[in-house]
Structure formats: C-alpha cells, structure tokens
Design an enzyme around this catalytic site. Structure first.
Site, PDB file in Angstrom:
ATOM      1  N   CYS A   8       0.810  -1.227   0.000  1.00 33.77           N
ATOM      2  CA  CYS A   8       0.000   0.000   0.000  1.00 33.77           C
ATOM      3  C   CYS A   8       0.842   1.275   0.000  1.00 33.77           C
ATOM      4  O   CYS A   8       0.332   2.356  -0.299  1.00 33.77           O
ATOM      5  CB  CYS A   8      -0.939   0.002   1.197  1.00 33.77           C
ATOM      6  SG  CYS A   8      -2.121  -1.349   1.155  1.00 33.77           S
ATOM      7  N   ASN A  58     -10.002   0.365   0.427  1.00 30.90           N
ATOM      8  CA  ASN A  58      -8.541   0.440   0.331  1.00 30.90           C
ATOM      9  C   ASN A  58      -8.104  -0.144  -1.020  1.00 30.90           C
ATOM     10  O   ASN A  58      -8.293  -1.331  -1.267  1.00 30.90           O
ATOM     11  CB  ASN A  58      -7.959  -0.356   1.511  1.00 30.90           C
ATOM     12  CG  ASN A  58      -6.440  -0.407   1.514  1.00 30.90           C
ATOM     13  OD1 ASN A  58      -5.784   0.029   0.571  1.00 30.90           O
ATOM     14  ND2 ASN A  58      -5.893  -0.951   2.580  1.00 30.90           N
ATOM     15  N   HIS A 105      -3.465   7.446   3.382  1.00 32.88           N
ATOM     16  CA  HIS A 105      -3.914   6.164   2.838  1.00 32.88           C
ATOM     17  C   HIS A 105      -5.308   5.865   3.386  1.00 32.88           C
ATOM     18  O   HIS A 105      -5.586   6.095   4.558  1.00 32.88           O
ATOM     19  CB  HIS A 105      -2.919   5.074   3.261  1.00 32.88           C
ATOM     20  CG  HIS A 105      -3.231   3.739   2.678  1.00 32.88           C
ATOM     21  ND1 HIS A 105      -3.488   3.560   1.349  1.00 32.88           N
ATOM     22  CD2 HIS A 105      -3.356   2.521   3.260  1.00 32.88           C
ATOM     23  CE1 HIS A 105      -3.748   2.287   1.126  1.00 32.88           C
ATOM     24  NE2 HIS A 105      -3.674   1.639   2.263  1.00 32.88           N
TER      25      HIS A 105
END
Ligand SMILES: CC(C)(COP(=O)(O)OP(=O)(O)OC[C@H]1O[C@@H](n2cnc3c(N)ncnc32)[C@H](O)[C@@H]1OP(=O)(O)O)[C@@H](O)C(=O)NCCC(=O)NCCS
Length: 325
Positions: A119, A282, A252
């Site tokens: 990520c 996500n 994020h």
C-alpha cells in the site's frame, strides 16, 4: 548580489484515475459473509468499493488512468521517458505491469519497471522517480499506482474482504525550473512483522497455495497509526514545513478510524484531510494517487497549495511526500 533560489524541481503536471464501473456495496457483502453494513460502516467508514471486470488486469486499469493523466498534463505520450508502476497485483510475474502499460500506451522510447511496496507503493515509486529525474537524463515520467485486489481477496474472510477495492491512479512528473514541486519524500520499512499482512500463497515460497490476503487487523491498525504520524512529520520536517502550512493531507484510505487518529495527532481540521474511502475502500498502491486526482478535480488543490500524501502497508512499509502545486 541578486537573490535567486530557482532550481530544477520535480513537478506533478497532470493526474488521472480510473475506477471500474462495477460497484459492490456493503449490502452485497452481507450476502457473502456474516457481516452488516452497520458493522463495516462504524468499524471502517467504507460503504462501497469498485470491482474490476474479469477481463481487466492491473495494467488495463493503469492504462486508462495514465491516458487521463497525460491529457491533464497536456503532453504527448511519446514525451514520456520513464514509466514506473506500483502494484501488489501485477498482471503476471513477468513481464512487469509497467511493460504492459508501455505497450498499451504505444510508447516506444521509455524505460519501464515495477515497484513493490504494497500500500506504500505509490510513495516508493514517487521517491524512485523523483531521484531518477533529478540525477538522470530523464525529463518526463509517468508514475502509476494500480490494483486489482479483488483477484487476491478471500471472499470468505470477513476480516479482510470488506476492506479492499480495485482502481488505478497516475501522475505525470516533469523536471522544471522553479520553486514548487515535490519538496520532500520520506520512505521506510520495518521487516520484523512481515507476517501480519501478507499474501502467503502463489509465490515461490508456496506456489501451490492460493494467493489470498491474510491480515492481523488489530496489529496492522496499531502500526498504521504510529507510522503514518511518524512519516507525516518526517516529510514535513525534511521540507522545512509545519502542520499548519498544509492545505491538504491525503492519508492512505484503509480505515476512517486510522485517519481520525492521525488527524488528532497532527492537529489538522477535518476539512484539511481528504477522505474518499467510503466510495472505494482500500485500493492499496492506487489509493493516494486516486485521492490526489479526485482532490484536484474537486478544486481542493489550488496553485501554491502544500499537499502531503502519506501511506503505510505490508512489509511493513511507510512513506510520505510533500508537494507544492
Ligand atoms: C480489520 C478491522 C476493521 C477490524 O476491526 P476491529 O475493531 O479491530 O475488529 P476485531 O478484529 O477486533 O473484531 C471485533 C469483532 O468483530 C468481528 N468481525 C470481524 N470482521 C467482521 C465483519 N466484517 N463483520 C462483522 N463482524 C466482524 C470479529 O470476529 C470480532 O468478533 P468477536 O469479538 O466475537 O471475536 C481493523 O482491525 C482494521 O481496519 N485494521 C487495519 C487494517 C488495514 O488497515 N489493512 C490494510 C493495511 S494497508
């Protein structure tokens, strides 16, 4: 003596994103696993996510996002000399997803490769490209975060399948003289907890095991809050800026509670923190660049604004970037 501080800086001159059409709501997940819209909303903030078509791979999403970024940057695609793709869901082991993007865009003279940092991938790719533009012969680059996480999601695991979605975002970077651009980047890894967020199957360690995300949610949560606050402050310090200088913080988008914990610690009002996880969940490496593109399109990034991106991910990894537009 004349005072001149103008120098070569790496600017983001265009952004674009692509979200697959198919929307999967929390109500649809209620039919797959024992969960509820209420649980997902209160524990994560996520309401829906996008799911790519069976025929779409990570590079297909990336190519769509890249085309929009190239148009936004008002350049010709053959001006691009460097293509770096961050992804945890490559089309295949090799060639790299970046090579498929290069092929799809019909760019002949460019160097293309992938970066793997889960990520945090987009921040790692941005840091790599910034350094190559600063030190090498290149002037214009394409940096992409793209994910088809639905292809590695265990749709029977309610602890993970509610969190993730598919999408891609792209940025065109160019070396230009001036005072604005990417002021600083900061990346880090801590490999003592490689097993709290991983895809144990499908690789050379366990080739026969199915590739699916495994996660110790609570452990990841603690790490995420700690490291995103740390990275946010480090990148600010490297750029010689303070929290109050920030027009927008783009964290994020893993969990709204993680974002709220960060907001509290960096003491920024809610309207200076970008949130779009309710729509997409996500999207790993695609998350921060899709969010930046959306923020620009919504008019939330004005000329001169200081914007910070910050992310964390498997590895464990973290990264942040300070950009003056
Ligand atoms: C995954 C996450 C949302 C779980 O939230 P949590 O508050 O930690 O919840 P827990 O895991 O403690 O689970 C609490 C209870 O809800 C249950 N539960 C877990 N997932 C559920 C779901 N989708 N629906 C309903 N109940 C669920 C658990 O089984 C547990 O039940 P129990 O108390 O009877 O054992 C949260 O830990 C998280 O977001 N972690 C970070 C994940 C992340 O950021 N990953 C990406 C990194 S890039």
């Amino acid at each position: 003596m004349p005072h001149s501080t103008s120098k070569d800086m790496i600017h983001i001159i265009g952004t674009g994103s692509y979200l697959p059409e198919q929307i999967m709501t929390n109500q649809e997940l209620e039919r797959l696993v024992e969960t509820s819209d209420e649980w997902i909303t209160t524990r994560t903030g996520i309401k829906e996510r996008r799911i790519a078509d069976k025929t779409e791979a990570a590079s297909d999403l990336a190519i769509q996002a890249a085309k929009k970024a190239i148009t936004d940057a008002r350049i010709q695609s053959d001006q691009i000399e460097l293509i770096v793709v961050a992804t945890a869901t490559p089309d295949m082991f090799f060639p790299s997803t970046a090579c498929f993007v290069q092929k799809g865009l019909g760019i002949k003279n460019a160097v293309a490769f992938d970066v793997s940092a889960a990520c945090s991938g987009f921040l790692f790719a941005l840091t790599t490209v910034k350094a190559l533009l600063e030190s090498g012969p290149y002037k214009t680059a394409l940096v992409i975060g793209t994910e088809k996480l639905s292809s590695i999601t265990d749709w029977k695991d309610r602890g993970t399948c509610i969190l993730f979605g598919d999408g891609a975002g792209a940025a065109v970077l160019q070396k230009q003289n001036g005072m604005q651009g990417i002021l600083s980047t900061y990346i880090g890894t801590d490999a003592t907890q490689t097993d709290i967020l991983d895809v144990p199957g499908g690789g050379s360690r366990n080739p026969q095991k199915e590739a699916a995300i495994h996660m110790e949610g609570k452990e990841v949560f603690k790490f995420a809050v700690l490291k995103m606050i740390f990275a946010t402050k480090e990148a600010l310090q490297l750029a010689g800026k303070r929290e109050s200088d920030l027009a927008l913080l783009i964290p994020h988008q893993a969990n709204l509670r993680i974002i709220e914990a960060i907001a509290e610690r960096v003491q920024l009002p809610r309207d200076r923190i970008f949130v779009n996880l309710q729509k997409y969940g996500n999207m790993s490496a695609a998350t921060t660049i899709v969010a930046l593109d959306e923020a620009r399109r919504e008019g939330r990034v004005k000329k001169g604004d200081l914007v910070e991106l910050v992310a964390f991910g498997a590895g464990l990894t973290w990264g942040a970037a300070m950009i003056q537009f």
